[in-house]
Structure formats: C-alpha cells, structure tokens
Design a protein around this motif. Sequence first.
Motif, PDB file in Angstrom:
ATOM      1  N   GLY A 198      46.455 -24.514   3.462  1.00 13.94           N
ATOM      2  CA  GLY A 198      46.180 -25.934   3.254  1.00 13.94           C
ATOM      3  C   GLY A 198      45.549 -26.255   1.917  1.00 13.94           C
ATOM      4  O   GLY A 198      45.570 -27.414   1.499  1.00 13.94           O
ATOM      5  N   PRO A 216      44.719 -31.353   5.416  1.00 10.39           N
ATOM      6  CA  PRO A 216      44.591 -30.536   6.633  1.00 10.39           C
ATOM      7  C   PRO A 216      44.607 -29.053   6.268  1.00 10.39           C
ATOM      8  O   PRO A 216      45.387 -28.620   5.405  1.00 10.39           O
ATOM      9  CB  PRO A 216      45.824 -30.916   7.463  1.00 10.39           C
ATOM     10  CG  PRO A 216      46.336 -32.183   6.848  1.00 10.39           C
ATOM     11  CD  PRO A 216      45.961 -32.134   5.401  1.00 10.39           C
ATOM     12  N   GLU A 272      43.954 -24.778   7.743  1.00 11.97           N
ATOM     13  CA  GLU A 272      43.775 -23.802   8.821  1.00 11.97           C
ATOM     14  C   GLU A 272      42.593 -22.918   8.436  1.00 11.97           C
ATOM     15  O   GLU A 272      42.599 -22.313   7.361  1.00 11.97           O
ATOM     16  CB  GLU A 272      45.033 -22.950   9.013  1.00 11.97           C
ATOM     17  CG  GLU A 272      44.898 -21.925  10.135  1.00 11.97           C
ATOM     18  CD  GLU A 272      46.108 -21.019  10.243  1.00 11.97           C
ATOM     19  OE1 GLU A 272      46.059 -20.071  11.043  1.00 11.97           O
ATOM     20  OE2 GLU A 272      47.094 -21.250   9.521  1.00 11.97           O
ATOM     21  N   SER A 279      42.014 -32.214  16.873  1.00  9.13           N
ATOM     22  CA  SER A 279      42.298 -30.784  17.081  1.00  9.13           C
ATOM     23  C   SER A 279      42.506 -30.045  15.771  1.00  9.13           C
ATOM     24  O   SER A 279      42.788 -28.848  15.774  1.00  9.13           O
ATOM     25  CB  SER A 279      43.556 -30.634  17.947  1.00  9.13           C
ATOM     26  OG  SER A 279      44.680 -31.211  17.312  1.00  9.13           O
ATOM     27  N   LYS A 280      42.370 -30.733  14.636  1.00 11.09           N
ATOM     28  CA  LYS A 280      42.604 -30.111  13.331  1.00 11.09           C
ATOM     29  C   LYS A 280      41.307 -30.095  12.533  1.00 11.09           C
ATOM     30  O   LYS A 280      40.256 -30.544  12.973  1.00 11.09           O
ATOM     31  CB  LYS A 280      43.682 -30.878  12.560  1.00 11.09           C
ATOM     32  CG  LYS A 280      45.009 -31.014  13.270  1.00 11.09           C
ATOM     33  CD  LYS A 280      45.998 -31.790  12.410  1.00 11.09           C
ATOM     34  CE  LYS A 280      45.506 -33.208  12.116  1.00 11.09           C
ATOM     35  NZ  LYS A 280      46.474 -33.975  11.284  1.00 11.09           N
ATOM     36  N   HIS A 281      41.402 -29.546  11.325  1.00  8.94           N
ATOM     37  CA  HIS A 281      40.297 -29.573  10.374  1.00  8.94           C
ATOM     38  C   HIS A 281      40.831 -30.078   9.041  1.00  8.94           C
ATOM     39  O   HIS A 281      41.984 -29.808   8.672  1.00  8.94           O
ATOM     40  CB  HIS A 281      39.682 -28.176  10.198  1.00  8.94           C
ATOM     41  CG  HIS A 281      38.965 -27.685  11.418  1.00  8.94           C
ATOM     42  ND1 HIS A 281      39.622 -27.044  12.452  1.00  8.94           N
ATOM     43  CD2 HIS A 281      37.648 -27.744  11.772  1.00  8.94           C
ATOM     44  CE1 HIS A 281      38.745 -26.728  13.390  1.00  8.94           C
ATOM     45  NE2 HIS A 281      37.557 -27.135  13.009  1.00  8.94           N
ATOM     46  N   ASP A 324      38.808 -32.932  12.740  1.00  8.85           N
ATOM     47  CA  ASP A 324      39.631 -34.141  12.892  1.00  8.85           C
ATOM     48  C   ASP A 324      40.486 -33.947  14.138  1.00  8.85           C
ATOM     49  O   ASP A 324      41.604 -33.430  14.070  1.00  8.85           O
ATOM     50  CB  ASP A 324      40.503 -34.355  11.655  1.00  8.85           C
ATOM     51  CG  ASP A 324      41.339 -35.636  11.750  1.00  8.85           C
ATOM     52  OD1 ASP A 324      40.957 -36.528  12.526  1.00  8.85           O
ATOM     53  OD2 ASP A 324      42.377 -35.707  11.079  1.00  8.85           O
TER      54      ASP A 324
END
Length: 397
Positions: free
Chosen positions: A360, A344, A346, A327-329, A325
């Motif tokens: 998360g 979200p 890490e 720069s995130k997951h 998503d």
Amino acid sequence: MTPKHVARRTLLAATIATIAGIAAWLINSYGQSDAAVSVAPSPLPHVVVSRPLVREVGSRLGFLGQFSAVEQLEIRAQVGGTLTGIHFKDGDIVHQGDLLFTIDARPYEIRLAQANALLETGNARLALAGRELYRAQALATKAFGTEQAVDQRAADQRAQQAAVDDAKAQIRDAEFDLEHCRIAAPFTGRIGTHLVSVGNLIAGSRAATSPTTLLTTLVSLDPIYLDFDMSESDFLTYSRDRARRQGGPPDKVEIALTDETQFTRQGTLDFVDNALNRSSGTIHVRATIPNSDGLLTPGGFARVRLVVGAPAQALLVPDAAVLPDQSKHIVMTVAPDSTVVAKPVEIGELRDGLRVIRSGLTPNDQVIIDGIPHAAPGVKVAPQDGAIRYAADGSQG
C-alpha cells in the motif's frame, strides 16, 4: 416663531445630522472590517511528514503463552501413620534430597525387628536341616538308612531355605516402609503449602491402589515450559519455514512478560503436537525457557515471538500513523500539491514501536507522522519535514 424657537430647531437639526454621520461612519467601518476578514485567507494546517523507514526485517509470528512446570508433583505418603514433623516453610525453594515430612516410624521398626527374628529362626532351622540331611546320607551309604529318609531330609532343607529367603524379603519390605517414613524432595523446586498438620493420621499406598493423603505439591522452576497454541495458518507458515531450512538449528523464541515492553528472554521451541485440535483449529506448541533467576512462575502469561522466513526489505511507519478504517487500515500521505491522500495499507507486526507495512505504500510516499487530527483526505496542508527513528537495541509489541 420667535428667535428662541428657531435656535432650538437649528440645534436639534445639527445634532440629528451629527448622529447620522457617526452611524454611517460606523456602518462603513464594520463593513470594511468584515470584508477584510472574509478576504484574508485562513492559514493551512501544519503537519509533519517523512518517508517510510526502509529496514531489513524477518517475518515474525506472535502468540500469548502460559508457563508450566517441567516437573510437577503431588507429594503423597507411601506408608500410613501419624505425621510427626514438617521440615519446610510454605513456599520455600527446596533442594533435591531435603527432608520434607516424617511419619511415626515405630510400627515399622517393630515389623523390621520381627522380620530379623524370623531370619534368625530360619537360619537355625536351615542349619539343623543340613545336618540331618548329612546324617541321612551317611546312613544310606552304609545300608542303615533308606532313600526315602534322605529325600525327606533334602525336602526339609529346601523348605527351610525358602523360609530364610522369605524372612529376608520381609526384612527388605520392612526396611522399605521404614525408609519411607521420611519423605524427601525428589527434585529441586518450589514447595507449596502443607495440606496436613502434625498429629494427623495419614493414609499411604505404594501403588496407589487405595486412597492416599495429599501432603503438598512441588514444582520445578529452572528450566520452565511455555505453552501456546498456533492457528492453522500460522502453523503452515512455520512448517514451510522449517521445510525451507531443512530442519536446521532449533527454533528460537523471544519472550516478554506482561509488564515488559522488550523481549529480553530467549528460549527454544522443542515440541509441536502431532495433530490440530478439531474444535479450535489450533495446534499445541511448547518452548523451554531458562529461568535461573526464578522470576518465571508456572501459571503466568507471556508474549511469544517466533521468527519465520529470511530477512527481507520492509517499510516501517509509526504505529500512531496507521489509522483503522472499519475492517481496513489507512495511512495519511501528502501529495506533491500538498493535498492529503489516504492510502489503504496491509499491516504487519510491530517492530520497536514502528508498524511493518506489507503493501500500500512506496518508499517515496510522504507519510504524515504528526498533526494527523488536522489532516483529512482532500485538504491542503503545510507539510514540514520530519524523521522516523528505529530503535535497533530494543523490541516492542
């Protein structure tokens, strides 16, 4: 109006009434059908959910490395002359001491014969100088000779001894050249292609003070080096782990070739450079890998895993369940009211097809592991229980 006309009008009116009734019935039927369709609830999308898998795993660093030979050699002649023989097949495995090239030895045999002749001459003159010195000393003791004559004969003897020593040195020099007319493999390894054909005149030099002819190359195969670079952050992680273990045993690395999914080979990390590269911000590291089957080749690439840190509890989910998503997951989960919730997370490294979740998620979250395309945040779904499996006998990633 005649009776015939009255009958026709009556029939027409009846027909019109019948058609109107049928039309009304059809309109009513379609209206009821549409109402039934609009009223019937649409089925909820089915998804498969499971709690994250809890396992004790160690922290690992991953790198891409390149193999290089422990020993690599450019084979050049130390003597010049005509190449008379090539005694290997290009690309073969050669063993230490195997004959590779021969150079015409006749000029060096002649030099050796000349040096032996000089030695013979020097020995004869040395013997004569010794006898003349003895006579001069005998005459001097009887007052028939002078001390000057004795000194002269002694000097002649020392000069002839020096000539003998020089002849012996020339013999060793000629023998050295003659021995190096036969070029043998200094170690076991894979030979390259021959770069000079038989009959060519090649140049040689003992100390490489003049240009020499490159004949071929030779690289060792077992063991083999694997070179890779660590970023500064990875180097700090590794250094702290080393400090925690206070040295400890040598660091083990796991290796997977580019066409392999499992890390089946192991090696030892035995070199870390003494400074970071200022331009790249990395530090050079090297591991030594056994290569008894000869499959690993200098110049090839491999993935490297280095374990750092003590094993700790971690959550694992299928890698396909982790969605990017920007720069995130995120990981899709199902709340108690069957609503999809995006969380979200890490992420960490990949373990046996499962992704380590560093933060998360909780162990009780219901993670969607199948049917993700039908799940959108806020949508209600029909969850079904599934299971996440961990293959402990293999490794991916």
